[in-house]
Design a protein around this motif. Structure first.
Motif, short mmCIF file in Angstrom:
data_model
loop_
_atom_site.label_atom_id
_atom_site.label_comp_id
_atom_site.label_asym_id
_atom_site.label_seq_id
_atom_site.Cartn_x
_atom_site.Cartn_y
_atom_site.Cartn_z
N LYS A 124 101.41 -7.98 49.58
CA LYS A 124 102.64 -7.31 49.21
C LYS A 124 103.00 -7.48 47.82
O LYS A 124 102.59 -8.50 47.21
CB LYS A 124 103.77 -8.37 49.88
N ASN A 125 103.56 -6.40 47.20
CA ASN A 125 103.98 -6.32 46.07
C ASN A 125 104.81 -7.66 45.65
O ASN A 125 105.79 -8.21 45.98
CB ASN A 125 104.74 -5.26 45.79
N LYS A 126 104.42 -8.34 44.45
CA LYS A 126 105.00 -9.45 43.88
C LYS A 126 106.38 -9.07 43.44
O LYS A 126 107.36 -10.22 43.66
CB LYS A 126 104.01 -10.00 42.88
N LYS A 127 106.52 -8.02 42.75
CA LYS A 127 107.60 -7.83 42.41
C LYS A 127 108.86 -7.82 43.45
O LYS A 127 110.09 -8.18 43.33
CB LYS A 127 107.72 -6.44 41.65
N GLU A 128 108.57 -7.16 44.66
CA GLU A 128 109.35 -7.34 45.69
C GLU A 128 109.56 -8.87 46.01
O GLU A 128 111.02 -9.09 46.54
CB GLU A 128 108.96 -6.57 46.76
N GLU A 129 108.54 -9.47 46.10
CA GLU A 129 108.60 -11.05 46.55
C GLU A 129 109.92 -11.56 45.80
O GLU A 129 110.47 -12.29 46.03
CB GLU A 129 107.34 -11.72 46.43
N ARG A 130 109.78 -11.28 44.14
CA ARG A 130 110.59 -12.08 43.37
C ARG A 130 111.85 -11.79 43.63
O ARG A 130 112.97 -12.56 43.36
CB ARG A 130 110.14 -11.92 41.89
N ILE A 131 112.18 -10.28 44.10
CA ILE A 131 113.50 -9.97 44.05
C ILE A 131 114.24 -10.59 45.35
O ILE A 131 115.35 -10.86 45.51
CB ILE A 131 113.66 -8.24 44.23
N LEU A 132 113.22 -10.61 46.36
CA LEU A 132 113.55 -11.26 47.56
C LEU A 132 114.11 -12.65 47.58
O LEU A 132 115.22 -13.28 48.06
CB LEU A 132 112.59 -11.23 48.56
N PHE A 133 113.44 -13.61 46.75
CA PHE A 133 113.72 -15.00 46.43
C PHE A 133 114.96 -15.19 45.48
O PHE A 133 115.33 -16.38 45.20
CB PHE A 133 112.61 -15.65 46.08
N SER A 134 114.86 -14.31 44.56
CA SER A 134 115.84 -14.49 43.30
C SER A 134 116.93 -13.56 43.31
O SER A 134 117.92 -13.61 42.35
CB SER A 134 115.10 -14.45 42.06
N GLY A 135 116.84 -12.47 44.06
CA GLY A 135 117.81 -11.39 43.91
C GLY A 135 119.35 -11.60 44.58
O GLY A 135 119.48 -12.68 45.53
N ARG A 136 120.14 -10.47 44.36
CA ARG A 136 121.49 -10.52 44.97
C ARG A 136 121.44 -9.28 45.77
O ARG A 136 120.81 -8.31 45.78
CB ARG A 136 122.68 -10.29 43.98
N ASN A 137 122.45 -9.35 46.72
CA ASN A 137 122.60 -8.37 47.76
C ASN A 137 123.72 -7.59 47.57
O ASN A 137 124.65 -7.90 46.56
CB ASN A 137 122.59 -8.97 49.18
N ALA A 138 123.67 -6.22 48.19
CA ALA A 138 124.72 -5.33 47.60
C ALA A 138 124.75 -4.21 48.73
O ALA A 138 123.66 -3.92 49.56
CB ALA A 138 124.62 -4.71 46.30
N GLU A 139 125.96 -3.89 49.19
CA GLU A 139 125.93 -2.37 49.92
C GLU A 139 125.60 -1.23 49.24
O GLU A 139 126.51 -0.94 48.10
CB GLU A 139 127.24 -2.29 50.66
N ALA A 140 124.85 -0.45 49.37
CA ALA A 140 124.56 0.78 48.65
C ALA A 140 124.66 2.01 49.39
O ALA A 140 124.47 2.04 50.55
CB ALA A 140 122.91 0.88 48.24
N ASN A 141 125.41 3.06 48.66
CA ASN A 141 125.48 4.53 49.10
C ASN A 141 124.23 4.95 49.10
O ASN A 141 123.74 5.35 48.14
CB ASN A 141 126.51 5.04 48.47
N ILE A 142 123.93 5.85 50.14
CA ILE A 142 122.56 6.64 50.23
C ILE A 142 122.86 8.20 49.62
O ILE A 142 123.89 8.72 50.34
CB ILE A 142 122.23 6.44 51.72
N ILE A 143 122.09 8.30 48.63
CA ILE A 143 122.48 9.64 48.09
C ILE A 143 121.54 10.63 48.78
O ILE A 143 121.89 11.76 49.06
CB ILE A 143 122.10 9.55 46.76
N SER A 144 120.22 10.29 49.01
CA SER A 144 119.02 11.14 49.53
C SER A 144 118.25 10.42 50.36
O SER A 144 118.00 9.04 49.54
CB SER A 144 118.71 12.28 48.55
N VAL A 145 117.57 10.89 51.29
CA VAL A 145 116.23 10.37 51.86
C VAL A 145 115.11 11.27 51.98
O VAL A 145 115.36 12.47 52.42
CB VAL A 145 116.82 9.75 53.13
N SER A 146 114.00 10.94 51.56
CA SER A 146 112.91 11.90 51.69
C SER A 146 111.60 11.25 51.66
O SER A 146 111.52 9.97 51.35
CB SER A 146 113.01 12.97 50.27
N GLN A 147 110.67 12.00 52.25
CA GLN A 147 109.40 11.50 52.42
C GLN A 147 108.43 11.69 51.05
O GLN A 147 108.67 12.64 50.55
CB GLN A 147 108.47 12.10 53.60
N THR A 148 107.66 10.61 50.46
CA THR A 148 106.97 10.89 49.33
C THR A 148 105.80 11.56 49.63
O THR A 148 105.10 12.45 48.86
CB THR A 148 106.65 9.55 48.80
#
Length: 320
Positions: free
Chosen positions: A232-256
């Motif tokens: 797993k990406n280490k940046k994601e791990e760092r955010i998971l263990f030290s980040g803050r949560n928030a409710e985000a409004n979805i602007i768009s969703v697409s497949q890459t």
């Protein structure tokens, strides 16, 4: 997975060590005259030494330095870690080892991170006392968070023991000694065989001294690429263990258009306000199972976690 790692490790080792020597010995005639000028030959010699020095340092770092650093990090967490109470919300028995009466288990823990944001995290380890059923679903365990999120591991169990596997260390030492002996023997053998009082002027790019090193370097680069994709990406791990949560409004969703293990990657563009009240617009990519593709929200809100020092970096911690 273990078999595949051993197979591909042996495969790349064959093509980086004995194969270049075999091809050279079978197809190259023994030259009794210099093949290059003095300057070119010493250029090749210096190039080969740089490659082999990098290879030696890489394996010493992987086999020894990284292991000692991880042990020191765990000891530091045991002394200075931030305590949390974690609830076990999932348990899976992976393997039972009758000889040692141990279980290899996988559990999912729920606990507050460094910012007191509730997170879930999966971990796998050896349970040395399975009869106590400490890790059944619903039980609670004590964990210690690493206050320094720039280093792994990010957390440990509070009663975790730290030590070295003696047989494992011996095998690593044997491997390092054999590797250095192989490199030294490579230089010694071919110098005694081909120098003819002309020094290193027998060297060419396809000579085993150089080409074997190049192939080993390619092996290392492929190994690093595979590791970066498997874990797993280490940046994601760092955010998971030290980040803050928030409710985000979805602007768009697409497949890459990217598929990982035949699972599509979805890109979310969202807007949210951080804890200071500043609004941000950013994107996040997440691998979604084909079975859950229909449940991916296309509008409304979604729970995210963000890096408070760089709110543009976000993750979507929960699946769909």
């Amino acid at each position: 997975m273990k078999f595949l790692i051993i197979f591909w490790g042996a495969f790349f080792f064959f093509f980086s060590a004995p194969f270049p020597i075999f091809i050279y010995m079978m197809g190259e005639e023994l030259a009794t005259e210099p093949r290059n000028s003095l300057a070119v030959s010493y250029g090749y010699l210096g190039f080969s030494l740089l490659i082999w020095l990098y290879v030696i340092l890489f394996f010493i770092n992987i086999l020894f330095i990284k292991t000692f650093k991880e042990k020191n990090t765990i000891q530091s967490i045991l002394r200075n870690g931030i305590p949390r109470e974690a609830k076990i919300i999932n348990y899976k028995l992976l393997k039972y080892i009758p000889k040692t009466n141990m279980n290899i288990i996988q559990i999912i823990l729920s606990f507050p991170n460094l910012r007191n944001t509730g997170i879930e995290h999966e971990m796998m380890f050896h349970d040395s006392k399975p009869q106590e059923k400490r890790f059944d679903v619903g039980n609670k365990v004590k964990v210690l968070l690493n206050p320094n999120v720039s280093k792994e591991p990010y957390f440990i169990l509070s009663d975790q023991k730290v030590g070295f596997n003696t047989s494992g260390i011996v095998l690593r030492i044997v491997f390092a000694v054999l590797m250095i002996a192989y490199i030294t023997g490579l230089y010694y053998y071919f110098y005694m065989r081909e120098s003819f009082d002309f020094g290193w002027r027998f060297l060419t790019f396809m000579h085993p001294i150089i080409f074997s090193g190049v192939m080993t370097l390619i092996y290392i680069l492929v190994f690093q690429l595979l590791i970066s994709r498997l874990f797993k990406n280490k940046k994601e791990e760092r955010i998971l263990f030290s980040g803050r949560n928030a409710e985000a409004n979805i602007i768009s969703v697409s497949q890459t258009g990217l598929l990982v293990n035949d699972q599509p990657q979805i890109m979310f563009q969202v807007s949210f306000k951080d804890f200071r009240g500043t609004e941000h617009i950013t994107v996040c990519k997440k691998i979604v199972s084909l079975l859950n593709l229909s449940s991916v929200p296309k509008s409304g809100t979604i729970e995210i976690m963000y890096d408070e020092n760089d709110p543009k970096k976000i993750i979507i911690p929960k699946g769909f």
